[in-house]
Motif scaffolding. Structure first.
Motif, PDB file in Angstrom:
ATOM      1  N   VAL A 218       1.038  -1.136   0.090  1.00 11.66           N
ATOM      2  CA  VAL A 218       0.187  -0.393   0.167  1.00 11.66           C
ATOM      3  C   VAL A 218       1.007   1.493   0.451  1.00 11.66           C
ATOM      4  CG1 VAL A 218      -1.927   1.311   1.304  1.00 11.66           C
ATOM      5  CG2 VAL A 218      -1.844  -1.482   1.346  1.00 11.66           C
ATOM      6  N   THR A 219       0.228   2.116  -0.893  1.00 11.67           N
ATOM      7  CA  THR A 219       1.522   3.499  -0.839  1.00 11.67           C
ATOM      8  C   THR A 219       0.127   4.308   0.097  1.00 11.67           C
ATOM      9  OG1 THR A 219       2.011   2.529  -2.952  1.00 11.67           O
ATOM     10  CG2 THR A 219       2.198   5.235  -1.804  1.00 11.67           C
ATOM     11  N   TRP A 220       0.228   5.276   1.290  1.00  7.21           N
ATOM     12  CA  TRP A 220      -0.753   5.759   1.688  1.00  7.21           C
ATOM     13  C   TRP A 220      -0.361   6.691   1.812  1.00  7.21           C
ATOM     14  CZ3 TRP A 220      -5.157   4.201   4.265  1.00  7.21           C
ATOM     15  CH2 TRP A 220      -4.522   2.912   4.665  1.00  7.21           C
ATOM     16  N   LEU A 221      -1.589   7.809   0.957  1.00  6.81           N
ATOM     17  CA  LEU A 221      -1.072   9.568   0.089  1.00  6.81           C
ATOM     18  C   LEU A 221      -2.081  10.038   1.266  1.00  6.81           C
ATOM     19  CD1 LEU A 221      -2.562   8.653  -3.030  1.00  6.81           C
ATOM     20  CD2 LEU A 221       0.190   8.510  -2.676  1.00  6.81           C
TER      21      LEU A 221
END
Ligand SMILES: Cc1cc2nc3c(=O)[nH]c(=O)nc-3n(C[C@H](O)[C@H](O)[C@H](O)COP(=O)(O)O)c2cc1C
Length: 260
Positions: A257-260
Motif C-alpha cells: 500500500v502507498t498511503w497518500l
C-alpha cells in the motif's frame, strides 16, 4: 413515455431517489417532487425504488417482482472476515456430486454481483454432471497436448490423475460477449461472489485458470460448455465437497500500500 412514476401523495419530498440515481434520471420540481429528467438515461439499477422508505416511486424499467426484501440481520465484520480468510482453493473433493439445485442457488447469488453500468452481461456454463465435468477436464488436457504446454499435466492425465480439474464433480464458467469492455472484470467479480457463497454453503471451490484459457482456445471445449459464438470465457471454478478441512489460515505477504 415516462418510466418513473411517482405517487405524489405518498412522496415525502426527501429527494433520496434523485440523490442516489447514478445517471441523474430524476430531478426535483419546484414543490420538491421527483420528476423524470428529460433525456434521462436509466441503467435500471433499481436504487430509486429500493431507497424510498415510503414506496412512493415506481420504475417500469425494473422487474417489480424481482425486488427482494433486505435480510433481517447481516453477519458482523468478524464473521465476514472469517469467511474470506478461511476460503481455500480446494483441490481434493469427495466423490459426492453437487446437486444442480445447489449450483443454481450459487448462481442466483452471483447474479447480484455488481456489473459495469449495471449491464448484467455475465452468462454461465454450469455443470453438475461429474461425467461431463470430466469430459471438460479431458478437453483441457487435449488442448494442452496439442499446444505442447504443461507436459507434466498431460503425463499426469495419461496416468489417471486429473491435474486440470482435480476430479471436481462440478464446474461453473462465466462468459461475456467478446466486445464487452468490462467482460473480464464483471465475470471475475461474479465468480468471486459465487465462490464466497459456496464456501459459506460448505462447498469447496478452486479457480480453474486452465479451464478458462482452454475454453478460450479450444473450439471443442467451448462447444461442450455451450459458450455462444462471439462470447468468451472469462472466469471458471471447480466446485465440490471438500475432502479435507484446513486447521489454519496460510500466511500471505503484507498488503503493498502507498498511503497518500
Ligand atoms: C485467476 C486464477 C486462476 C487460477 N487457476 C488455478 C488452476 O488452474 N489450478 C489450480 O489448482 N489453482 C488455480 N488457482 C488457485 C491459486 O493457485 C490459489 O488461489 C493460490 O495458490 C492461493 O491459495 P488460496 O486460494 O487457497 O488462498 C487460480 C487462482 C486464480 C486467482
Amino acid at each position: 413515455m415516462d418510466f418513473i412514476k411517482v405517487d405524489d401523495a405518498a412522496c415525502k419530498r426527501d429527494g433520496m431517489c434523485a440523490d442516489v440515481c447514478p445517471t441523474g434520471c430524476i430531478e426535483l420540481d419546484a414543490e420538491g417532487l421527483p420528476r423524470q429528467t428529460k433525456g434521462a438515461m436509466c441503467i435500471a439499477c433499481g436504487h430509486c425504488v429500493a431507497v424510498c422508505p415510503h414506496e412512493a416511486l415506481g420504475n417500469s424499467n425494473l422487474d417489480a417482482a424481482g425486488m427482494l426484501p433486505l435480510p433481517e440481520s447481516l453477519p458482523d465484520a468478524a464473521s465476514v472476515r472469517g469467511l474470506m480468510l478461511s476460503r481455500r482453493s480446494v483441490r481434493v473433493y469427495k466423490d459426492t456430486p453437487v446437486p444442480a439445485a445447489t449450483l443454481a442457488g450459487l448462481l442466483d447469488t452471483a447474479r447480484h454481483a455488481p456489473t459495469a453500468v449495471n449491464t448484467q452481461n455475465v452468462a454461465y456454463a454450469a455443470c453438475a454432471d461429474p461425467a461431463k465435468t470430466r469430459e471438460a477436464a479431458r478437453l483441457c488436457i487435449e488442448w494442452l497436448r496439442g499446444a505442447g504446454v504443461y507436459p507434466h499435466m498431460v503425463a499426469a492425465w495419461d496416468k489417471g490423475r486429473d491435474a486440470a480439474l482435480r476430479g471436481a464433480p462440478a464446474i461453473v464458467v462465466a462468459h461475456c460477449p467478446a466486445d464487452y469492455a468490462w467482460g473480464e472484470t464483471d465475470c471475475v467479480i461474479a465468480v468471486s461472489y459465487l465462490e464466497l457463497f459456496a464456501a459459506a454453503s460448505g462447498l469447496g471451490t478452486c479457480w480453474a485458470g486452465l479451464l478458462t484459457r482452454a475454453a478460450q482456445a479450444s473450439a471443442d471445449l467451448a462447444r461442450l460448455l455451450a459458450i455462444p459464438e462471439g462470447s468468451v470465457a472469462r472466469a471458471a471454478l471447480m466446485i465440490g465437497y471438500p475432502k479435507y478441512r484446513y486447521r489454519a489460515v496460510p500466511s500471505r505477504r503484507a498488503a503493498k500500500v502507498t498511503w497518500l
